[in-house]
Design a protein around this motif. Structure first.
Motif, PDB file in Angstrom:
ATOM      1  N   ARG A  60      -3.835  12.403  33.285  1.00  0.00           N
ATOM      2  CA  ARG A  60      -2.590  11.993  32.620  1.00  0.00           C
ATOM      3  C   ARG A  60      -2.772  11.955  31.111  1.00  0.00           C
ATOM      4  N   ARG A  61      -3.885  11.412  30.663  1.00  0.00           N
ATOM      5  CA  ARG A  61      -4.144  11.331  29.219  1.00  0.00           C
ATOM      6  C   ARG A  61      -4.315  12.727  28.617  1.00  0.00           C
ATOM      7  N   CYS A  62      -4.967  13.620  29.335  1.00  0.00           N
ATOM      8  CA  CYS A  62      -5.119  14.998  28.853  1.00  0.00           C
ATOM      9  C   CYS A  62      -3.762  15.678  28.746  1.00  0.00           C
ATOM     10  N   ARG A  63      -2.928  15.510  29.770  1.00  0.00           N
ATOM     11  CA  ARG A  63      -1.584  16.105  29.730  1.00  0.00           C
ATOM     12  C   ARG A  63      -0.769  15.520  28.580  1.00  0.00           C
ATOM     13  N   ASP A  64      -0.877  14.215  28.369  1.00  0.00           N
ATOM     14  CA  ASP A  64      -0.156  13.568  27.265  1.00  0.00           C
ATOM     15  C   ASP A  64      -0.611  14.131  25.919  1.00  0.00           C
ATOM     16  N   THR A  65      -1.924  14.321  25.760  1.00  0.00           N
ATOM     17  CA  THR A  65      -2.472  14.868  24.522  1.00  0.00           C
ATOM     18  C   THR A  65      -1.970  16.290  24.290  1.00  0.00           C
ATOM     19  N   ALA A  68       1.778  16.255  23.401  1.00  0.00           N
ATOM     20  CA  ALA A  68       1.989  15.835  22.016  1.00  0.00           C
ATOM     21  C   ALA A  68       1.649  16.967  21.047  1.00  0.00           C
ATOM     22  N   CYS A  69       0.589  17.698  21.334  1.00  0.00           N
ATOM     23  CA  CYS A  69       0.192  18.826  20.492  1.00  0.00           C
ATOM     24  C   CYS A  69       1.263  19.915  20.522  1.00  0.00           C
ATOM     25  N   ILE A  70       1.773  20.213  21.699  1.00  0.00           N
ATOM     26  CA  ILE A  70       2.818  21.233  21.839  1.00  0.00           C
ATOM     27  C   ILE A  70       4.079  20.786  21.116  1.00  0.00           C
ATOM     28  N   ASP A  71       4.469  19.533  21.314  1.00  0.00           N
ATOM     29  CA  ASP A  71       5.671  19.009  20.656  1.00  0.00           C
ATOM     30  C   ASP A  71       5.535  19.059  19.138  1.00  0.00           C
ATOM     31  N   ASN A  73       3.790  21.133  17.414  1.00  0.00           N
ATOM     32  CA  ASN A  73       3.685  22.502  16.913  1.00  0.00           C
ATOM     33  C   ASN A  73       4.830  23.410  17.329  1.00  0.00           C
ATOM     34  N   THR A  74       5.897  22.842  17.891  1.00  0.00           N
ATOM     35  CA  THR A  74       7.063  23.633  18.232  1.00  0.00           C
ATOM     36  C   THR A  74       8.265  23.092  17.494  1.00  0.00           C
ATOM     37  N   ASP A  75       9.265  23.914  17.376  1.00  0.00           N
ATOM     38  CA  ASP A  75      10.487  23.531  16.674  1.00  0.00           C
ATOM     39  C   ASP A  75      11.220  22.477  17.487  1.00  0.00           C
ATOM     40  N   SER A  76      11.395  21.305  16.912  1.00  0.00           N
ATOM     41  CA  SER A  76      12.075  20.220  17.617  1.00  0.00           C
ATOM     42  C   SER A  76      13.504  20.038  17.124  1.00  0.00           C
ATOM     43  N   THR A  77      14.048  21.071  16.460  1.00  0.00           N
ATOM     44  CA  THR A  77      15.424  21.012  15.984  1.00  0.00           C
ATOM     45  C   THR A  77      16.372  20.972  17.168  1.00  0.00           C
ATOM     46  N   PRO A  78      17.389  20.109  17.154  1.00  0.00           N
ATOM     47  CA  PRO A  78      18.334  20.068  18.267  1.00  0.00           C
ATOM     48  C   PRO A  78      18.935  21.459  18.526  1.00  0.00           C
ATOM     49  N   GLY A  79      18.974  21.837  19.779  1.00  0.00           N
ATOM     50  CA  GLY A  79      19.525  23.139  20.155  1.00  0.00           C
ATOM     51  C   GLY A  79      18.488  24.254  20.152  1.00  0.00           C
ATOM     52  N   ALA A  80      17.277  23.967  19.670  1.00  0.00           N
ATOM     53  CA  ALA A  80      16.245  24.989  19.662  1.00  0.00           C
ATOM     54  C   ALA A  80      15.738  25.218  21.073  1.00  0.00           C
ATOM     55  N   THR A  81      15.431  26.448  21.391  1.00  0.00           N
ATOM     56  CA  THR A  81      14.908  26.758  22.725  1.00  0.00           C
ATOM     57  C   THR A  81      13.397  26.791  22.659  1.00  0.00           C
ATOM     58  N   ARG A  82      12.801  26.429  23.775  1.00  0.00           N
ATOM     59  CA  ARG A  82      11.331  26.443  23.863  1.00  0.00           C
ATOM     60  C   ARG A  82      10.901  27.481  24.828  1.00  0.00           C
TER      61      ARG A  82
END
Length: 82
Positions: A60-65, A68-71, A73-82
């Motif tokens: 669980r801690r590895c997945r959380d880490t 968080a890293c993915i979040d 390093n990705t565009d978190s602008t509303p409406g942005a696609t991942r």
């Protein structure tokens, strides 16, 4: 992507010009056993010298880490696609 089609995630963090592992070696091993080899928590625990409940927490801690890293390093602008 690896030659055999597997997705490869760089688990290194660069800080001050030094590469630091994003996950511990034990965490990387646990993830590999859980998702690469489809081992149970008990089997992973036996391989790592841990209880199954500890493996559950470690994963669980590895997945959380990683999440968080993915979040981060990705565009978190509303409406942005991942």
């Amino acid at each position: 992507m690896a030659a055999d089609g597997r997705v490869v995630i760089d688990t290194q963090l660069v800080l001050g010009g030094r590469q630091l592992p994003l996950l511990t070696e034990r965490g990387q091993t646990a993830l590999g056993l859980a998702y690469g080899e489809r081992k149970s928590w008990a089997e992973i625990g036996a391989a790592l010298g841990m209880k199954a409940s500890g493996v559950k927490t470690l994963l669980r801690r590895c997945r959380d880490t990683l999440r968080a890293c993915i979040d981060k390093n990705t565009d978190s602008t509303p409406g942005a696609t991942r």
